[in-house]
Enzyme design. Structure first.
Site, PDB file in Angstrom:
ATOM      1  N   SER A 256      46.656  43.217  41.517  1.00 15.84           N
ATOM      2  CA  SER A 256      46.746  42.857  40.107  1.00 15.84           C
ATOM      3  C   SER A 256      45.437  43.157  39.399  1.00 15.84           C
ATOM      4  CB  SER A 256      47.048  41.364  39.980  1.00 15.84           C
ATOM      5  OG  SER A 256      45.926  40.643  40.471  1.00 15.84           O
ATOM      6  N   LYS A 257      45.551  43.211  38.097  1.00 21.84           N
ATOM      7  CA  LYS A 257      44.421  43.506  37.225  1.00 21.84           C
ATOM      8  C   LYS A 257      43.269  42.531  37.409  1.00 21.84           C
ATOM      9  CE  LYS A 257      45.718  45.377  32.845  1.00 21.84           C
ATOM     10  NZ  LYS A 257      46.588  45.054  31.796  1.00 21.84           N
ATOM     11  N   ARG A 258      43.631  41.303  37.766  1.00 22.11           N
ATOM     12  CA  ARG A 258      42.621  40.258  37.914  1.00 22.11           C
ATOM     13  C   ARG A 258      41.512  40.664  38.887  1.00 22.11           C
ATOM     14  NH1 ARG A 258      43.546  35.837  40.622  1.00 22.11           N
ATOM     15  NH2 ARG A 258      45.597  36.625  41.160  1.00 22.11           N
TER      16      ARG A 258
END
Ligand code: GLU
Length: 501
Positions: A256-258
């Site tokens: 994920s982008k996180r």
């Protein structure tokens, strides 16, 4: 039968790293078998459409060297390759299933469906379309259904899932899969606005486009039983399926982008080489052999097989990508320095820095073993293009009472060094250090401070030789004239702190 595979992204944003991996595996499989690689745009869900996505997908594939054989821009005999241009085909096929008794009309409103869900929830049963209780062709009868359709009542077409038995299929990566029909919903195939759902459009297109192998992410595995059922309902032979393992963050959560960049364009912008990203991504879930890590695209094509794809999720390890990119940087320095110079020049110009191709090339050669990505030259070796900014902490560790005299002496040694090469500088400065009984490291640090301003850099003698005698002498003089200021600032800070309040 010749191999035909497809990459079928939905245009809902920038191409994701996971999407690139799916495209790559399809591409490698097609090329390995001398087959065709098709790009199809699945844009039936207009609410999720993001303008510019198709262009980004095409540009990212092209950058990576994964040119489709057939696509909306390449054309092909199975087009159109954009689903929104194929709605008539889906309507026709949905109607065909109704005629064959494999699908049926349903007239439930969103409210009615919501109440059904609530009833099921309250009763503790899994939410599923209740064919025997809702308003559809079965409960209303043929005449009433025909009347409602003629009166223009909004209607969906749903798949009639058998009540008993199992769906069985084989996945090239996961093996045999068996799902009881009772666990499969009467999926909507055609929405009341006449647009197909993903399931109908995907199956119809894979069949009409003569796709032989469906290679896609694991997140689509739960949809596959419905798809197999649809093939059966149409009387078609399903393609072979292969569901690729998930990509994971280092903590093993779904990528994920996180945790960092997920869009291919971010990696392009950071200056990763296409061959490095492709090589890295190829090994996310596939391991052809023990410990070999570096493969060209042709070697990947040669080695690729679905049998060697793992079931387990693959961790996206940025440090490994950086390592790999550095390997390709080293190769390119040997084989293709010219293109590196051309790539770096605009990044220098952006900062208003200018230099000859020859000079830029020598800077790249000088620093490339200390960086992972070409654009890092700009930060790492800014001092090769502009006068240094002095790192004050480094200044304080290096500077002492004798530094000024020492630096003046070093200036004289440098001034009389001829030829002005790294070897000669090394010889002369060593000689000087020996004569004065000064550790060579001390001299190196002092020169590094004067010439680069910071602790970390490429080899000192090479750096000085490349900067040239005049520039080096200018920088030494410039440090000598900045000493008072450099010494002044921290002292005045502590003075302020020492003031009684
Ligand atoms: N349109 C789906 C996606 O966005 C395609 C899934 C498939 O390959 O069947 O990934």
């Amino acid at each position: 039968m010749s191999v035909r595979v497809r990459f079928a992204p939905s245009p809902t944003g920038y191409l994701h790293i996971g999407g690139l991996r799916t495209a790559l595996y399809n591409f490698l499989f097609a090329r390995h078998h001398g087959g065709r690689f098709v790009l199809r745009i699945e844009d039936t869900d207009r609410t999720r459409y993001v303008p510019g996505s198709v262009e980004d997908i095409l540009a990212s594939l092209r950058w990576a060297g994964l040119e489709p054989d057939e696509s909306p821009v390449h054309g092909g005999q199975y087009g159109p390759y954009v689903q929104s241009e194929r709605t008539e085909i889906y309507r026709h096929h949905a109607a065909m299933l109704v005629e064959r008794g494999m699908a049926y009309y349903a007239f439930d409103t969103p409210d009615e469906l919501e109440r059904m869900r609530q009833r099921q929830q309250a009763a503790g049963i899994a939410p599923r379309y209740d064919r025997s209780a809702m308003r559809n062709q079965f409960t209303l009868g043929e005449d009433e259904t025909a009347r409602l359709l003629a009166a223009g009542q909004p209607a969906t077409i749903r798949l009639k899932v058998p009540l008993h038995g199992d769906v069985k299929f084989h996945d090239a990566i996961r093996g045999a899969i068996v799902v009881p029909y009772k666990d499969i919903d009467d999926q909507v195939l055609l929405k009341s606005d006449g647009f197909p759902t993903y399931h109908l459009a995907n199956v119809v297109d894979d069949h009409l486009m003569a796709i032989t192998h469906v290679i896609r992410g694991e997140e689509w595995l739960p949809s596959t039983p419905k798809h197999v059922l649809l093939y059966e309902a149409f009387g078609w032979t399903p393609p072979q399926f292969a569901h690729l393992p998930l990509l994971l963050n280092p903590d093993r959560s779904k990528l994920s982008k996180r945790h960092g960049d997920v869009a291919v364009r971010d990696y392009i912008a950071k200056g990763y080489f296409p061959e490095a990203l492709v090589n890295f991504i190829a090994l996310l879930g596939w391991n052809p052999s023990g410990d070999r890590e570096l493969y060209t695209l042709d070697e990947l094509i040669e080695a690729f097989s679905l049998e060697d794809v793992n079931k387990a999720g693959a961790v996206f390890d940025l440090a490994k990508l950086d390592w790999m990119n550095a390997q390709y940087l080293h190769r390119r320095v040997q084989t293709d320095l010219g293109s590196l110079i051309q790539q770096l020049r605009p990044l220098l110009s952006e900062r208003g820095w200018n230099a000859s191709d020859d000079y830029i090339g020598r800077v790249i050669v000088l620093v490339h073993e200390r960086i992972h990505r070409l654009p890092e030259v700009v930060e790492f070796a800014d001092y090769m293009f502009v006068p240094p900014r002095y790192d004050e902490e480094f200044f304080r560790t290096v500077w002492d009472d004798q530094s000024e005299t020492l630096l003046r002496n070093l200036s004289s040694v440098i001034e009389t060094t001829d030829p002005f090469t790294a070897e000669e500088l090394h010889r002369r400065l060593n000689q000087f250090a020996a004569e004065k009984s000064i550790p060579f490291r001390r001299i190196g640090n002092l020169l590094r401070l004067a010439v680069t301003g910071k602790r970390v850099g490429a080899g000192m003698m090479d750096t000085i030789a490349l900067l040239g005698k005049d520039e080096t002498l200018r920088r030494i003089a410039s440090l000598l004239s900045s000493v008072a200021t450099l010494q002044g600032s921290p002292a005045s800070d502590s003075d302020v702190e020492a003031q009684p309040s």
